[in-house]
Design a protein around this motif. Sequence first.
Motif, PDB file in Angstrom:
ATOM      1  N   TYR A 179     -13.413  60.016  80.657  1.00  0.00           N
ATOM      2  CA  TYR A 179     -12.053  61.312  80.460  1.00  0.00           C
ATOM      3  C   TYR A 179     -11.517  61.155  79.452  1.00  0.00           C
ATOM      4  O   TYR A 179     -10.428  61.862  79.559  1.00  0.00           O
ATOM      5  N   LEU A 180     -11.910  60.602  78.295  1.00  0.00           N
ATOM      6  CA  LEU A 180     -10.822  60.604  77.091  1.00  0.00           C
ATOM      7  C   LEU A 180     -11.554  61.723  76.000  1.00  0.00           C
ATOM      8  O   LEU A 180     -12.802  62.142  76.692  1.00  0.00           O
ATOM      9  N   THR A 181     -10.851  61.915  74.973  1.00  0.00           N
ATOM     10  CA  THR A 181     -11.963  63.498  74.178  1.00  0.00           C
ATOM     11  C   THR A 181     -12.691  62.792  73.376  1.00  0.00           C
ATOM     12  O   THR A 181     -12.473  61.464  73.432  1.00  0.00           O
ATOM     13  N   VAL A 182     -13.349  63.212  72.734  1.00  0.00           N
ATOM     14  CA  VAL A 182     -13.861  62.496  71.431  1.00  0.00           C
ATOM     15  C   VAL A 182     -12.930  61.196  70.775  1.00  0.00           C
ATOM     16  O   VAL A 182     -13.378  60.423  70.232  1.00  0.00           O
ATOM     17  N   ARG A 183     -12.134  62.248  70.211  1.00  0.00           N
ATOM     18  CA  ARG A 183     -10.658  61.868  69.296  1.00  0.00           C
ATOM     19  C   ARG A 183     -10.915  60.246  70.048  1.00  0.00           C
ATOM     20  O   ARG A 183     -10.476  59.481  69.216  1.00  0.00           O
TER      21      ARG A 183
ATOM     22  N   LEU B 112     -14.561  67.262  69.233  1.00  0.00           N
ATOM     23  CA  LEU B 112     -13.760  66.397  68.747  1.00  0.00           C
ATOM     24  C   LEU B 112     -12.720  65.979  69.867  1.00  0.00           C
ATOM     25  O   LEU B 112     -12.298  65.330  70.271  1.00  0.00           O
ATOM     26  N   LYS B 113     -12.198  67.629  70.213  1.00  0.00           N
ATOM     27  CA  LYS B 113     -11.255  67.917  71.369  1.00  0.00           C
ATOM     28  C   LYS B 113     -12.289  67.639  72.792  1.00  0.00           C
ATOM     29  O   LYS B 113     -11.245  67.711  73.500  1.00  0.00           O
ATOM     30  N   LYS B 114     -13.227  68.077  72.753  1.00  0.00           N
ATOM     31  CA  LYS B 114     -14.024  67.698  74.452  1.00  0.00           C
ATOM     32  C   LYS B 114     -13.656  66.627  74.694  1.00  0.00           C
ATOM     33  O   LYS B 114     -13.966  65.313  74.139  1.00  0.00           O
ATOM     34  N   ARG B 115     -13.961  66.247  76.271  1.00  0.00           N
ATOM     35  CA  ARG B 115     -14.024  65.708  77.151  1.00  0.00           C
ATOM     36  C   ARG B 115     -15.391  64.341  76.565  1.00  0.00           C
ATOM     37  O   ARG B 115     -15.740  66.097  77.116  1.00  0.00           O
TER      38      ARG B 115
ATOM     39  N   SER C 201     -23.335  67.071  75.945  1.00  0.00           N
ATOM     40  CA  SER C 201     -24.480  66.467  76.724  1.00  0.00           C
ATOM     41  C   SER C 201     -25.135  64.898  75.905  1.00  0.00           C
ATOM     42  O   SER C 201     -24.219  64.087  75.397  1.00  0.00           O
ATOM     43  N   GLY C 202     -26.216  64.766  76.516  1.00  0.00           N
ATOM     44  CA  GLY C 202     -25.646  63.374  76.323  1.00  0.00           C
ATOM     45  C   GLY C 202     -26.707  63.063  74.314  1.00  0.00           C
ATOM     46  O   GLY C 202     -26.124  62.031  74.460  1.00  0.00           O
ATOM     47  N   GLY C 203     -27.153  63.887  74.447  1.00  0.00           N
ATOM     48  CA  GLY C 203     -27.404  63.613  72.258  1.00  0.00           C
ATOM     49  C   GLY C 203     -26.033  63.280  71.961  1.00  0.00           C
ATOM     50  O   GLY C 203     -25.832  62.730  70.857  1.00  0.00           O
ATOM     51  N   MET C 204     -25.028  64.864  72.747  1.00  0.00           N
ATOM     52  CA  MET C 204     -23.706  64.487  71.341  1.00  0.00           C
ATOM     53  C   MET C 204     -23.040  62.900  71.883  1.00  0.00           C
ATOM     54  O   MET C 204     -22.616  62.484  71.639  1.00  0.00           O
ATOM     55  N   LYS C 205     -23.437  62.454  73.562  1.00  0.00           N
ATOM     56  CA  LYS C 205     -22.508  61.775  73.267  1.00  0.00           C
ATOM     57  C   LYS C 205     -23.003  60.252  72.741  1.00  0.00           C
ATOM     58  O   LYS C 205     -22.782  59.270  72.380  1.00  0.00           O
ATOM     59  N   ARG C 206     -24.484  60.413  72.821  1.00  0.00           N
ATOM     60  CA  ARG C 206     -25.044  59.626  71.903  1.00  0.00           C
ATOM     61  C   ARG C 206     -24.524  59.075  70.940  1.00  0.00           C
ATOM     62  O   ARG C 206     -24.331  57.908  70.195  1.00  0.00           O
ATOM     63  N   ARG C 207     -24.020  60.394  69.868  1.00  0.00           N
ATOM     64  CA  ARG C 207     -23.809  60.749  68.737  1.00  0.00           C
ATOM     65  C   ARG C 207     -22.054  59.894  68.166  1.00  0.00           C
ATOM     66  O   ARG C 207     -21.998  59.094  67.689  1.00  0.00           O
ATOM     67  N   VAL C 208     -21.384  60.135  69.668  1.00  0.00           N
ATOM     68  CA  VAL C 208     -20.133  59.152  69.943  1.00  0.00           C
ATOM     69  C   VAL C 208     -20.267  57.881  69.744  1.00  0.00           C
ATOM     70  O   VAL C 208     -19.388  57.712  69.196  1.00  0.00           O
ATOM     71  N   SER C 209     -21.277  57.593  70.652  1.00  0.00           N
ATOM     72  CA  SER C 209     -21.585  56.399  70.929  1.00  0.00           C
ATOM     73  C   SER C 209     -21.691  55.661  69.118  1.00  0.00           C
ATOM     74  O   SER C 209     -20.873  54.332  69.478  1.00  0.00           O
ATOM     75  N   LEU C 210     -22.094  55.976  68.979  1.00  0.00           N
ATOM     76  CA  LEU C 210     -23.193  55.455  67.547  1.00  0.00           C
ATOM     77  C   LEU C 210     -21.236  55.591  66.439  1.00  0.00           C
ATOM     78  O   LEU C 210     -21.470  54.897  66.224  1.00  0.00           O
TER      79      LEU C 210
END
Length: 309
Positions: free
Chosen positions: A88-92, A126-129, A134-143
């Motif tokens: 529920y938090l944004t990427v940033r 960056l401002k998206k929750r 997508s799964g691929g983007m979540k992985r990038r943020v997780s990295l």
Amino acid sequence: MIKIENLVKCYDDVVALKGVSFTVEKGEIFGLLGPNGAGKTTLMEILCGLRRLDKGKVIVLDIDVSRRPDKAKRLLGFCPQETLLYKYLTVRENLVFAASLYSLRSREVEERIKFLVKFLDIEEILKKRVDKLSGGMKRRVSLAASIVHDPKIIVLDEPTVGFDPHVKREFWQFIKQLHEDGKTILLSTHNMEEADELCDRVAIMDSGKIVAIDKPETLKRIYGGNAVINVKVKDFHMEKAEKILHKLKPKRENNELKIFVNDPWKLMPEVSSMLFAKGVLAEKIEVTEPTLEDVFINLTGKRLMEGVN
Ligand SMILES: Nc1ncnc2c1ncn2[C@@H]1O[C@H](COP(=O)(O)OP(=O)(O)OP(=O)(O)O)[C@@H](O)[C@H]1O
Ligand SMILES: [Mg+2]
């Protein structure tokens, strides 16, 4: 950089690690290749100070992880198998939170986020929750979250599992870039292609043990078995072709002749000219070289998990 000595870990009656030892050199991409339940995650969690060991030693840059997990954690960035982000938090907000765990100065945090956003191309999200990604983007943020403190060693647990080939290759580029920037990388996978493409050295793991460690090429040469030259000729030429090539002991399989050899590229033109000299035109001559999957089968008698990736 990393030294693991005779590591043993039990969960009640399951012995997850049965005396695992290896070292990872500075600047290496080192892979743990093994099927479900091999003990990859357990090993990585112990290395990163997230799980206690029962026996053995884990040393990271001269620091004993069991004694000083806090100090070791600063040197390591762990990107877990299941992404650990606040949905529920944004990427940033996630990146700022991850950075807050390492008591970085606010200017450092901003600089790191700026660098990671560019490196992983995540400006637009960056401002998206996180739950909208997508799964691929979540992985990038997780990295990004796992390396926000700029660790020397990056530990990636099955970094691309479940991704389509395109997303997988994109992620491989990030890993290669981190490697070029001088990071030491330990990754786990049950995808032999991933291990082959990325890793300088691979430890083949099965049921809590390491069965072989070496460069992918060396593993394939020693344990992969023979390469195969596949020869396809017109059906009415099949018997004649078999006779011409009989010295090479061809095996007939699915309308093709298979010749098992060590040096396929040397022999391939010879096969072609032997057939041609007797008036048989090959429709196809193809070489299949051993893979890390073959290495795994030859060492353990089992297949790596199929269809997971
Ligand atoms: N928290 C736990 N409690 C009990 N047993 C566990 C626990 N975590 C792992 N195990 C067991 O330990 C063994 C090794 O598991 P681990 O998750 O380390 O393997 P893995 O190689 O990461 O597998 P996968 O490819 O499925 O992620 C398995 O038999 C597993 O069932
Ligand atoms: Mg795992």
